[in-house]
Design an enzyme around this catalytic site. Structure first.
Site, short mmCIF file in Angstrom:
data_model
loop_
_atom_site.label_atom_id
_atom_site.label_comp_id
_atom_site.label_asym_id
_atom_site.label_seq_id
_atom_site.Cartn_x
_atom_site.Cartn_y
_atom_site.Cartn_z
N ASN A 121 0.83 -1.21 0.00
CA ASN A 121 0.00 0.00 0.00
C ASN A 121 0.86 1.26 0.00
OD1 ASN A 121 -2.60 -0.89 -0.12
ND2 ASN A 121 -3.07 -0.62 2.04
N THR A 122 2.08 1.13 0.50
CA THR A 122 2.95 2.31 0.58
C THR A 122 3.14 2.92 -0.81
OG1 THR A 122 4.08 1.28 2.45
CG2 THR A 122 5.16 3.18 1.44
N VAL A 169 5.22 -15.69 3.49
CA VAL A 169 5.44 -16.21 4.85
C VAL A 169 4.10 -16.76 5.34
CG1 VAL A 169 6.06 -15.63 7.22
CG2 VAL A 169 7.35 -14.66 5.30
N HIS A 193 -12.89 5.92 2.89
CA HIS A 193 -12.53 7.21 2.27
C HIS A 193 -13.74 7.70 1.47
CE1 HIS A 193 -10.46 10.23 -0.09
NE2 HIS A 193 -9.37 10.05 0.61
N SER A 238 -8.25 11.79 -5.26
CA SER A 238 -7.39 12.44 -4.28
C SER A 238 -8.11 13.52 -3.48
CB SER A 238 -6.21 13.05 -5.02
OG SER A 238 -5.53 13.92 -4.19
N GLU A 239 -7.73 13.60 -2.20
CA GLU A 239 -8.25 14.68 -1.36
C GLU A 239 -7.78 16.04 -1.87
OE1 GLU A 239 -8.92 13.08 2.63
OE2 GLU A 239 -7.88 14.85 3.34
N ARG A 270 -10.58 18.19 -3.41
CA ARG A 270 -11.31 19.03 -2.46
C ARG A 270 -10.38 20.10 -1.88
NH1 ARG A 270 -12.91 15.12 1.67
NH2 ARG A 270 -11.72 13.67 0.42
N ARG A 286 -12.54 12.31 7.25
CA ARG A 286 -13.07 11.35 6.28
C ARG A 286 -14.29 10.60 6.79
NH1 ARG A 286 -7.19 8.96 4.67
NH2 ARG A 286 -6.59 10.78 3.47
N HIS A 298 -10.51 1.97 2.87
CA HIS A 298 -9.24 2.62 2.56
C HIS A 298 -8.11 2.21 3.49
CE1 HIS A 298 -6.64 5.52 0.91
NE2 HIS A 298 -6.59 6.28 1.97
N HIS A 299 -8.41 2.07 4.77
CA HIS A 299 -7.33 1.82 5.73
C HIS A 299 -7.89 1.04 6.90
CE1 HIS A 299 -3.49 2.85 7.72
NE2 HIS A 299 -4.21 2.91 8.83
N ARG A 347 -8.25 7.73 11.39
CA ARG A 347 -6.89 8.13 11.04
C ARG A 347 -6.88 9.47 10.33
NH1 ARG A 347 -3.49 7.81 6.49
NH2 ARG A 347 -5.01 6.68 5.24
C1 LIG Z 1 -4.57 4.51 -2.31
C2 LIG Z 1 -3.93 4.77 -0.98
C3 LIG Z 1 -3.37 6.01 -0.72
C4 LIG Z 1 -2.80 6.29 0.54
N1 LIG Z 1 -2.23 7.52 0.77
C5 LIG Z 1 -1.69 7.79 1.98
C6 LIG Z 1 -1.04 9.04 2.23
O1 LIG Z 1 -0.91 9.87 1.34
N2 LIG Z 1 -0.55 9.27 3.47
C7 LIG Z 1 -0.65 8.36 4.49
O2 LIG Z 1 -0.20 8.61 5.59
N3 LIG Z 1 -1.22 7.15 4.25
C8 LIG Z 1 -1.72 6.85 3.03
N4 LIG Z 1 -2.28 5.62 2.80
C9 LIG Z 1 -2.13 4.58 3.83
C10 LIG Z 1 -0.69 4.06 3.81
O3 LIG Z 1 -0.21 4.05 2.49
C11 LIG Z 1 -0.57 2.66 4.38
O4 LIG Z 1 -1.23 2.57 5.61
C12 LIG Z 1 0.90 2.28 4.61
O5 LIG Z 1 1.65 2.54 3.45
C13 LIG Z 1 1.04 0.82 5.00
O6 LIG Z 1 2.40 0.49 5.03
P1 LIG Z 1 2.88 -0.92 5.57
O7 LIG Z 1 4.35 -0.98 5.38
O8 LIG Z 1 2.34 -1.16 6.93
O9 LIG Z 1 2.13 -1.96 4.62
P2 LIG Z 1 2.27 -2.14 3.05
O10 LIG Z 1 2.91 -0.98 2.41
O11 LIG Z 1 0.95 -2.56 2.56
O12 LIG Z 1 3.32 -3.34 2.93
C14 LIG Z 1 3.02 -4.63 3.42
C15 LIG Z 1 3.77 -5.62 2.55
O13 LIG Z 1 3.70 -6.92 3.15
C16 LIG Z 1 3.47 -7.88 2.13
N5 LIG Z 1 2.90 -9.08 2.72
C17 LIG Z 1 1.64 -9.26 3.18
N6 LIG Z 1 1.48 -10.52 3.64
C18 LIG Z 1 2.67 -11.15 3.48
C19 LIG Z 1 3.13 -12.47 3.76
N7 LIG Z 1 2.32 -13.40 4.29
N8 LIG Z 1 4.40 -12.79 3.46
C20 LIG Z 1 5.24 -11.87 2.90
N9 LIG Z 1 4.84 -10.61 2.59
C21 LIG Z 1 3.58 -10.25 2.89
C22 LIG Z 1 2.53 -7.16 1.18
O14 LIG Z 1 2.49 -7.76 -0.08
C23 LIG Z 1 3.13 -5.75 1.17
O15 LIG Z 1 4.11 -5.61 0.18
C24 LIG Z 1 -2.82 5.30 1.55
C25 LIG Z 1 -3.36 4.05 1.28
C26 LIG Z 1 -3.90 3.78 0.01
C27 LIG Z 1 -4.46 2.41 -0.24
#
Ligand SMILES: Cc1cc2nc3c(=O)[nH]c(=O)nc-3n(C[C@H](O)[C@H](O)[C@H](O)COP(=O)(O)OP(=O)(O)OC[C@H]3O[C@@H](n4cnc5c(N)ncnc54)[C@H](O)[C@@H]3O)c2cc1C
Length: 509
Positions: free
Chosen positions: A102-103, A216, A301, A313-314, A317, A338, A441-442, A481
């Site tokens: 999601n990042t 995993v 969202h 995108s926000e 707005r 939101r 969304h989250h 959030r």
């Molecule tokens: C469209 C969108 C826009 C967003 N924009 C913003 C923003 O502008 N600002 C903000 O603060 N937040 C935003 N968010 C929220 C934010 O992006 C996420 O909450 C955050 O990036 C999550 O990061 P993470 O590292 O926890 O998880 P992720 O980035 O989702 O990474 C988790 C990783 O683990 C992997 N994985 C999962 N299960 C397994 C497994 N069993 N074995 C091995 N690998 C696995 C997944 O494939 C993934 O690559 C947005 C979210 C979305 C969907």
């Protein structure tokens, strides 16, 4: 490091996501200017940037590491880089063919207070104000210890990224923030692609092995202490031993079953999430006796295209768009948090609304070009033409826009008390409309951790050797959030997970 998979990181993510019907990597949580470059980045992310990145050859996989990191999103890569800095030799295991999760999709930015970049821009902010805003946004339901750690380490996280060549010095507003606090890349482009690319570059520079297509499936333990994981690497099952495991697998926004179990009312909602967000880490940790919190707190969202989960995108707005119902009337303060805006839309008889804006806004918020390409933007040379296209009463839409433009002139919205994003009126045709409704969304809930990112069991005792960070954890955001806090969460607590897992592995915890 031997490398095999030559992938366009950003583009590959877009392909993978596109393949599951999930499209643009965009969520902007800023609300003022400086968006002119955003489309370039968004378009790059969607159409394939020129950068090639590679992953570690499966033949190099060892059967033991000091620190195993599960998931290569922002939290996982931050944890790995920090662990390496602290003296460990970590490995990252990622189930998808590319890093990012999601990042990669995030584009709004990263919140942080008392940063050097805020100081350079004469923005007055404090960790206490950041704490207060977040607590207000979460209606006082946030885990206060996690929140205190979070705000107090946010500026350091910005510096840490900057020192690695990931510079987030373009600062703006996000919904629910009382000052400019959301940090973006200098050119105003999407934060996610830039962050993932930068973190991955540092993963490589630090010679940290990163294996993709490596699912995993289980976290192992002996006598209550975590000591490794089971993996399925392209069909080959294997045990990897570890002194400590940091789980950074993201949320469960793409797992319909988990959504329904925790929030039956959200059954059938579209999701903006990456296909990797299936809650694997939460499920594996629950099997080990880990505690979960706030699992029913799922952020919806307000502005999502229903046919495919594309997030609008926000920024739209934030640059001045209004929301109208099928009668052509405004019905809520568009810049509210939101949860409230989503509720207001869901409470309409038609359960959907239109974002209305003009050509000048489309030029400021360049993401609109992408939405036009997607065929989700209706247009009309005049307000009447647009009203006809979207089947709302012409006279009413004209009156709504006239009232709104007067409110912008007077800087006073007596109808809905909107106070921000009133810098521009909506007067320059053509005029546009995008039909939206809320989408998942989250996931704000997840496994319970303490400020050392230790995973807690049902008696609030740390499970030895097990750490978690990022969207799979719960508590920080409470029941709502604030935009920009998730990216801050993954860097701040990702780093902490790297540090603490390293200490444990070295016997120094
Ligand atoms: C469209 C969108 C826009 C967003 N924009 C913003 C923003 O502008 N600002 C903000 O603060 N937040 C935003 N968010 C929220 C934010 O992006 C996420 O909450 C955050 O990036 C999550 O990061 P993470 O590292 O926890 O998880 P992720 O980035 O989702 O990474 C988790 C990783 O683990 C992997 N994985 C999962 N299960 C397994 C497994 N069993 N074995 C091995 N690998 C696995 C997944 O494939 C993934 O690559 C947005 C979210 C979305 C969907």
């Amino acid at each position: 490091m031997k490398k095999i998979v030559s992938s366009l990181i950003l583009f590959s993510s877009a392909i993978v996501l596109g393949a599951c019907g999930i499209t643009t990597p965009d969520e902007s949580e800023k609300s003022s200017q400086a968006t002119s470059q955003t489309t370039e980045a968004t378009t790059d992310a969607a159409s394939g940037a020129s950068k090639q990145e590679e992953y570690t050859d499966p033949s190099e996989l060892k059967d033991k590491y000091d620190v195993v990191i599960v998931g290569a999103g922002g939290a996982g890569m931050s944890a790995a880089i920090q662990a390496k800095e602290d003296g460990a030799n970590p490995v990252i295991l990622e189930k998808l063919p590319v890093a990012g999760g999601n990042t990669t999709k995030s584009s709004g930015g990263m919140n942080a207070s008392e940063t050097k970049f805020q100081k350079e821009d004469d923005i007055e902010d404090s960790n206490d104000t950041f704490y207060k805003d977040t607590l207000e946004g979460g209606q006082n339901t946030n885990d206060k210890k996690l929140l205190r750690y979070f705000v107090d380490h946010s500026a350091d996280a910005i510096d840490w990224l900057d020192n690695m060549g990931i510079t987030l010095n373009n600062i703006s507003y996000s919904g629910g923030a009382s000052v400019k606090r959301i940090h973006r890349p200098e050119d105003g482009s999407a934060v996610g692609g830039y962050l993932v690319e930068g973190l991955l570059r540092n993963v490589h520079e630090n010679d940290i092995p990163i294996f993709v297509n490596t699912d995993v499936t289980k976290i192992n333990e002996e006598d209550g202490q975590v000591n490794g994981v089971e993996i399925d690497m392209d069909g080959n099952k294997q045990t990897i031993d570890a002194d400590a495991v940091a789980v950074t697998t993201g949320g469960f926004g793409a797992n319909e079953q988990m959504i329904e179990e925790n929030r039956p009312d959200l059954k059938g909602y579209v999701s903006t999430n990456s296909e990797g967000s299936t809650g694997d880490g939460i499920k594996m940790i629950e099997k080990l006796g880990g505690q979960t919190v706030d699992m029913d707190q799922i952020q919806v969202h307000p502005t999502v295209i229903q046919k495919d989960g594309t997030l609008i995108s926000e920024t739209v707005r934030g640059e001045g768009a209004i929301l109208v119902n099928q009668e052509g009337k405004r019905f809520f303060n568009e810049m509210e948090t939101r949860d409230k805006v989503s509720d207001a839309i869901t409470n309409l008889p038609e359960e959907e609304a239109y974002l209305i804006f003009d050509d000048a806004l489309a030029n400021r918020a360049k993401q609109v070009d992408f939405y036009k390409e997607q065929g989700v933007v209706e247009s009309g040379d005049t307000i009447e033409d647009l009203a006809q296209e979207i089947d709302v009463p012409k006279k009413q839409l004209k009156e709504t826009l006239a009232n709104w433009n007067e409110a912008v002139d007077n800087k006073e919205d007596s109808d809905f008390e909107r106070e921000t994003a009133m810098d521009y009126d909506l007067t320059s045709g053509p005029f546009y409309a995008i039909k939206i409704a809320p989408g998942i969304h989250h996931t704000m809930g997840g496994v319970k951790i303490n400020t050392n990112t230790e995973v807690l069991d049902k008696d609030n005792q740390a499970i030895p050797g097990l750490y978690a960070a990022g969207e799979l954890t719960g508590g920080l955001h409470g029941n709502n959030r604030i935009g920009g806090n998730a990216v801050a969460d993954i860097v701040i607590f990702g780093r902490q997970a790297g540090t603490q897992a390293t200490k444990f592995a070295q016997g120094n915890n």
